[in-house]
Design an enzyme around this catalytic site. Structure first.
Site, PDB file in Angstrom:
ATOM      1  N   GLU A  63       4.978  31.594  53.330  1.00 13.40           N
ATOM      2  CA  GLU A  63       6.420  31.809  53.142  1.00 13.40           C
ATOM      3  C   GLU A  63       6.982  32.035  54.530  1.00 13.40           C
ATOM      4  O   GLU A  63       6.729  33.078  55.138  1.00 13.40           O
ATOM      5  CB  GLU A  63       6.666  33.050  52.275  1.00 13.40           C
ATOM      6  CG  GLU A  63       6.127  32.953  50.863  1.00 13.40           C
ATOM      7  CD  GLU A  63       6.850  31.926  50.031  1.00 13.40           C
ATOM      8  OE1 GLU A  63       7.977  31.546  50.396  1.00 13.40           O
ATOM      9  OE2 GLU A  63       6.274  31.482  49.027  1.00 13.40           O
TER      10      GLU A  63
ATOM     11  N   CYS B 276      14.767  36.702  54.274  1.00 16.56           N
ATOM     12  CA  CYS B 276      14.398  35.294  54.476  1.00 16.56           C
ATOM     13  C   CYS B 276      15.307  34.375  53.682  1.00 16.56           C
ATOM     14  O   CYS B 276      15.490  33.221  54.023  1.00 16.56           O
ATOM     15  CB  CYS B 276      12.954  35.091  54.071  1.00 16.56           C
ATOM     16  SG  CYS B 276      12.629  35.724  52.426  1.00 16.56           S
TER      17      CYS B 276
END
Ligand code: NAP
Length: 525
Positions: A255, A294
């Protein structure tokens, strides 16, 4: 205060003074971490042998009960976690809740879903099919729990949720967790692990934590392990290409960073609900956790004719944000987690300013509440406007990990699609429009480059869960520069912690396997 590591079932200090953890408001040191001198190879072995064996001795339903017990233990100590989040991450109460309560919610979601798998130990996928004329020789697919350790490497921005959103499916699948939190904010994850261990919730070896640098950790992974990594694309590439990881074929979920877009439909007039909803969402995304998410909106694509109006409306919203010491009752946005991050954010803004103009966030007129800007890691909410949208490059490439977003005007739907795709793969995009034709062109055209798309139209209005909010039942992860990983999505996440095998044998063999197996179709329910 020096934080201990839990390795091979023993709390142990690393050698030396360790790396300092700071309060990002005052600059004071709040703790230190070191794992120097600890035996990480032995730690992984203990996790596999002791933790893994004990976990796999349980059924999915029994492991789901462990997740409930973890959630209950964390709930008990919740107040202490909010203090740590404020002292070590500069988090406001609302921002800390996303991390802490988000962890508890995710664990409870997995506990509930895990119960549906019942008293099974593996998953049977699809029906058996015959490989011989008389049907005596058959094949069927099974998902079997992996027998190694789940090595979880996390980013600094979600010390709690980053741990538990990975650990919940790993533990439910039967894999012991070996976590390495990011150094700068390791305290919260370490304290949570300590509370779980003190409460004797999990079998020995099911949970280990190593604080400080990763050191030689990856040298010791083997073919039974998996790695789930969250962090920057550069570190992700290093993890993926580590010689031991490559040699042993260790599955790696990455990720990474992402330049997420919010898109206002061409139908949205300044007085429309879509316009107002986009403005609210951009302000929230820029300032929640000081933009250190994020999934935060970095690019705001709007019809060229109203681009300045959108910019002004977002700027008005940002003017209401109170930046300062999160201990002050009026403050709604705290600092970044460290001076290192602050420097990186200011550098990123300077880079973006090569192609954009600043609409808000002039640092020379910025005074955080109850804090010294020369000491704290504060960055003012910074809205940029990129007039040269046809040629600009940096705005699609540079992720500034802070309260920063850029408005980018687009000329047509095709233009907007092309601009979104220049992000080269993102975790999430949100589209604010009620025009069926615009949506039916936009969504399929950007779908392959996203992990999640949020559509806010008149029917949804303000009842959506948010652009940047990661729901445990929905897939999290994105293609391309976002790392190519996939997490959460409810029980779908369990697949990563299992190995799919095709078993070929007699009908009796399959009966025996299926006796202990739940239906893998449950992973998608
Ligand atoms: P980072 O510097 O890449 O660090 C991530 C983690 O990797 C940390 O625990 C770090 O440890 C560790 N690490 C560093 N070098 C390593 C190595 N050689 N081997 C193994 N581990 C190593 O990222 P960050 O600054 O913490 O996080 C910010 C980035 O994360 C942003 O770009 C953000 O977009 C991304 N992010 C993505 C998601 C997502 O879900 N996609 C979520 C959150 C954040 P140390 O701290 O000890 O260096």
């Amino acid at each position: 205060m020096k934080l201990e590591n839990l390795i091979a079932g023993r709390w142990q200090y690393g050698h030396g003074e360790g790396l300092p953890l700071h309060n990002p408001v005052t600059g004071e040191m709040v703790a230190s971490v070191s794992c120097d001198g600890t035996d990480l190879a032995a730690g992984l072995e203990f996790a596999r042998d002791t933790g893994g064996t004990a976990l796999r001795g349980l059924t999915y339903a029994q492991r789901a009960d462990l997740l409930t017990a973890i959630a209950n233990t964390l709930t008990k100590h919740r107040d202490a976690y909010f203090d740590i989040a404020r002292l070590n991450s500069g988090a406001t109460k609302a921002d800390a809740a996303i991390d802490i309560d988000g962890s508890i919610y995710t664990l409870k979601t997995y506990a509930r879903a895990g119960k549906t798998l019942g008293e099974a130990r593996r998953l049977a996928e699809g029906a058996a099919h015959s490989l011989s004329k008389d049907g005596t020789f058959q094949a069927r697919h099974y998902l079997v729990p992996r027998t190694g350790a789940a090595v979880l490497i996390n980013a600094f921005n979600f010390p709690a949720w980053g741990l538990w959103e990975k650990a919940a499916p790993a533990l439910l699948a039967g894999m012991p967790v070996f976590v390495k939190p990011a150094t700068s904010t390791a305290w919260l994850a370490q304290r949570m692990v300590r509370d779980i261990v003190d409460a004797e919730v999990l079998p020995d070896g099911a949970l280990s934590i190593v604080c400080g640098g990763a050191r030689d950790l990856l040298d010791h992974v083997d073919e039974t392990d998996v790695i789930s990594f969250t962090g920057s694309a550069d570190t992700g590439a290093r993890v993926r290409t580590h010689p031991a990881v490559v040699r042993a074929g260790v599955p790696v979920n990455i990720e990474a960073d992402s330049v997420n877009a919010a898109i206002l439909g061409r139908d949205a007039a300044p007085a429309s609900r879509e316009f107002a909803l986009l403005v609210t969402e951009v302000v929230r995304e820029m300032t929640q956790k000081a933009g250190q998410k994020c999934t935060a909106i970095r690019r705001v694509l709007v019809p060229a004719a109203i681009a300045r109006k959108v910019t002004d409306a977002i700027a008005d919203g940002l003017a209401q944000v109170k930046v300062g010491d999160p201990a002050h009752p009026e403050v709604t946005m705290g600092p970044l987690v460290s001076r290192v991050q602050q420097t990186a954010a200011f550098q990123g803004i300077a880079t973006l300013l090569q192609e954009s103009e600043r609409r808000t966030g002039d640092p020379s007129h910025f005074k955080p509440i109850d804090a010294d800007p020369g000491v704290g890691a504060f960055v003012p909410p910074t809205l940029l406007y990129c007039a040269k949208s046809a040629t600009a490059r940096l705005v699609h490439e540079v992720e500034v990990f802070g309260p920063v977003a850029t408005v980018i005007p687009y000329a047509s739907t095709a233009d907007a699609i092309a601009l979104v795709r220049r992000g080269r793969g993102s975790l999430v995009a949100s589209v604010f429009s009620s025009e069926a034709e615009f949506l039916s062109q936009m969504i399929p055209a950007i779908a392959d480059l996203h992990g999640r798309i949020l559509v806010v139209d008149a029917a949804v209005d303000s009842k959506h869960t948010g652009h940047g909010n990661v729901m445990p039942t929905c897939t999290h992860g994105g293609p391309g520069r976002a790392g190519g990983g996939e997490e959460l999505g409810g029980l779908r996440a369990l697949a990563f912690y299992h190995r799919r095998i095709a078993l070929q044998g007699s009908a009796a063999r399959h009966e025996a396997m299926a006796r202990d197996g739940a239906d893998a179709a449950l992973l998608t329910t």
